[in-house]
Write an enzyme that holds these catalytic residues in place. Structure first.
Site, PDB file in Angstrom:
ATOM      1  N   ASP A  11       0.860  -1.197   0.000  1.00  0.00           N
ATOM      2  CA  ASP A  11       0.000   0.000   0.000  1.00  0.00           C
ATOM      3  C   ASP A  11       0.892   1.242   0.000  1.00  0.00           C
ATOM      4  OD1 ASP A  11      -2.417   1.591   0.294  1.00  0.00           O
ATOM      5  OD2 ASP A  11      -1.839   1.898   2.380  1.00  0.00           O
ATOM      6  N   SER A  12       0.278   2.397  -0.209  1.00  0.00           N
ATOM      7  CA  SER A  12       1.031   3.651  -0.151  1.00  0.00           C
ATOM      8  C   SER A  12       1.578   3.893   1.253  1.00  0.00           C
ATOM      9  CB  SER A  12       0.133   4.818  -0.556  1.00  0.00           C
ATOM     10  OG  SER A  12      -0.936   4.952   0.367  1.00  0.00           O
ATOM     11  N   TYR A  43      -1.026   8.778  -2.177  1.00  0.00           N
ATOM     12  CA  TYR A  43      -1.083   8.568  -3.632  1.00  0.00           C
ATOM     13  C   TYR A  43      -2.279   9.285  -4.264  1.00  0.00           C
ATOM     14  CZ  TYR A  43       2.230   4.558  -3.606  1.00  0.00           C
ATOM     15  OH  TYR A  43       3.321   3.733  -3.506  1.00  0.00           O
ATOM     16  N   GLY A  44      -3.297   9.545  -3.427  1.00  0.00           N
ATOM     17  CA  GLY A  44      -4.612   9.961  -3.926  1.00  0.00           C
ATOM     18  C   GLY A  44      -4.615  11.067  -4.959  1.00  0.00           C
ATOM     19  N   CYS A  74      -4.336  -1.409  -1.971  1.00  0.00           N
ATOM     20  CA  CYS A  74      -4.490   0.028  -2.187  1.00  0.00           C
ATOM     21  C   CYS A  74      -5.444   0.195  -3.376  1.00  0.00           C
ATOM     22  CB  CYS A  74      -3.128   0.627  -2.507  1.00  0.00           C
ATOM     23  SG  CYS A  74      -3.160   2.366  -2.933  1.00  0.00           S
ATOM     24  N   ASN A  75      -6.592   0.788  -3.121  1.00  0.00           N
ATOM     25  CA  ASN A  75      -7.565   0.980  -4.209  1.00  0.00           C
ATOM     26  C   ASN A  75      -6.999   1.872  -5.299  1.00  0.00           C
ATOM     27  OD1 ASN A  75     -10.566   0.094  -3.115  1.00  0.00           O
ATOM     28  ND2 ASN A  75      -9.167   0.662  -1.483  1.00  0.00           N
ATOM     29  N   THR A  76      -6.224   2.880  -4.877  1.00  0.00           N
ATOM     30  CA  THR A  76      -5.704   3.854  -5.828  1.00  0.00           C
ATOM     31  C   THR A  76      -4.698   3.199  -6.778  1.00  0.00           C
ATOM     32  OG1 THR A  76      -5.965   5.475  -4.059  1.00  0.00           O
ATOM     33  CG2 THR A  76      -4.667   6.150  -5.963  1.00  0.00           C
ATOM     34  N   CYS A 185     -11.117   3.002   0.179  1.00  0.00           N
ATOM     35  CA  CYS A 185      -9.688   3.286   0.390  1.00  0.00           C
ATOM     36  C   CYS A 185      -9.292   2.503   1.629  1.00  0.00           C
ATOM     37  CB  CYS A 185      -9.482   4.789   0.612  1.00  0.00           C
ATOM     38  SG  CYS A 185      -7.797   5.200   1.193  1.00  0.00           S
ATOM     39  N   THR A 186      -8.166   1.808   1.556  1.00  0.00           N
ATOM     40  CA  THR A 186      -7.816   0.910   2.665  1.00  0.00           C
ATOM     41  C   THR A 186      -7.401   1.668   3.933  1.00  0.00           C
ATOM     42  OG1 THR A 186      -5.603   0.686   1.692  1.00  0.00           O
ATOM     43  CG2 THR A 186      -7.210  -1.061   1.234  1.00  0.00           C
ATOM     44  N   HIS A 187      -7.135   2.964   3.824  1.00  0.00           N
ATOM     45  CA  HIS A 187      -6.868   3.733   5.044  1.00  0.00           C
ATOM     46  C   HIS A 187      -8.160   3.951   5.851  1.00  0.00           C
ATOM     47  CE1 HIS A 187      -2.982   4.763   3.239  1.00  0.00           C
ATOM     48  NE2 HIS A 187      -2.632   5.357   4.358  1.00  0.00           N
TER      49      HIS A 187
END
Ligand code: DGL
Length: 257
Positions: A11-12, A43-44, A74-76, A185-187
């Protein structure tokens, strides 16, 4: 690479730890190498070219660790880069993260679904195609979780200002009558408590992708014959392109719940 090789999770930054936890809980025999970029996060708002380059570097780093599968948690990065990664590394099974828009659209009672994600994810093909598919039946109210990633990266979930930031994004969706809020978003699952507080006693389901991703990982492990043996002692490592301190924070956050 063999069955006892680790699964790579990328992930970011801290967000993918929400997926890491689902894997850790469900697959106790699997070793996991977590890579939280950290250096280039968030990253968004980055350009697709930048994100694709970061994802390449991350995959190279994980492959150097001998991983048998990579979860792009990470979806992004999934929205921007997973197609290219699958083409470039055909021998590696990849699992990507996509906002769970479809199940939410199929089960909404009010016909209104909220989606929280980064700007890049909302521009991605997957989100736009899925949203268009249900557009005649379901109104999708999409919003960027402004500041949410930074809050999680700074471990500021419990600070007083956080609840107000969450309220500013979530309240307008509730006012429109959504009965599902998809965390794209995984955050964002790290802000579950605050989102629940804003939702209050309204009948709204908050939809997270962690478990669905875990099931997909299991499916692929079986498909590729890559499951670790039952007596395999799992190991857990945490890597980053940021500092050693960041790597230590990743590890603490993974286990601290
Ligand atoms: N956690 C990531 C996601 O799922 C990216 C957040 C970011 O770096 O902006 O989209």
């Amino acid at each position: 690479m063999n069955c006892s090789s680790p699964i790579g999770v990328y992930d970011s930054g801290f967000g993918g730890l929400s997926v890491w936890r689902a894997l850790y809980d469900a697959l106790p025999g699997e070793s996991l190498v977590y890579l939280g970029d950290g250096k280039n996060c968030p990253y968004g708002d980055r350009t697709p070219e930048e994100i694709a380059r970061f994802a390449d570097e991350a995959v190279e780093r994980l492959l150097a660790e001998g991983v048998k599968m990579i979860v792009v948690a990470c979806n992004t990065a999934t929205a921007v880069a997973i197609k290219g990664l699958r083409e470039r590394y055909p021998a590696i099974p990849f699992v990507g993260l996509e906002p769970a828009v479809k199940p939410a659209c199929l089960t909404t009672q009010t016909g209104k679904v909220g989606v929280l994600a980064t700007a890049r994810s909302l521009e991605g093909d997957h989100f736009r195609t899925t949203a268009a598919k249900y557009a005649d039946r379901v109104e999708i109210i999409a919003a960027v979780g402004e500041g949410f990633v930074e809050i999680v990266e700074n471990s500021a979930e419990k600070e007083p200002a956080t609840l107000e930031k969450v309220r500013a994004v979530v309240e307008p969706m509730l006012a429109k009558g959504v009965d599902k809020i998809v965390l794209g978003c995984t955050h964002y699952p790290f802000l579950m408590e605050q989102i629940r507080e804003v939702v209050g006693d309204r009948d709204v389901e908050i939809v997270d992708s962690g478990e669905a991703v875990e099931r997909r990982v299991e499916q692929l492990l079986d498909e590729y014959g890559l499951r670790a043996d039952a007596d395999h002692r799992a190991e857990y490592r945490f890597l980053t392109f940021a500092s050693q301190e960041y790597a230590e924070r990743l590890e603490r956050k993974a286990f601290d719940r």
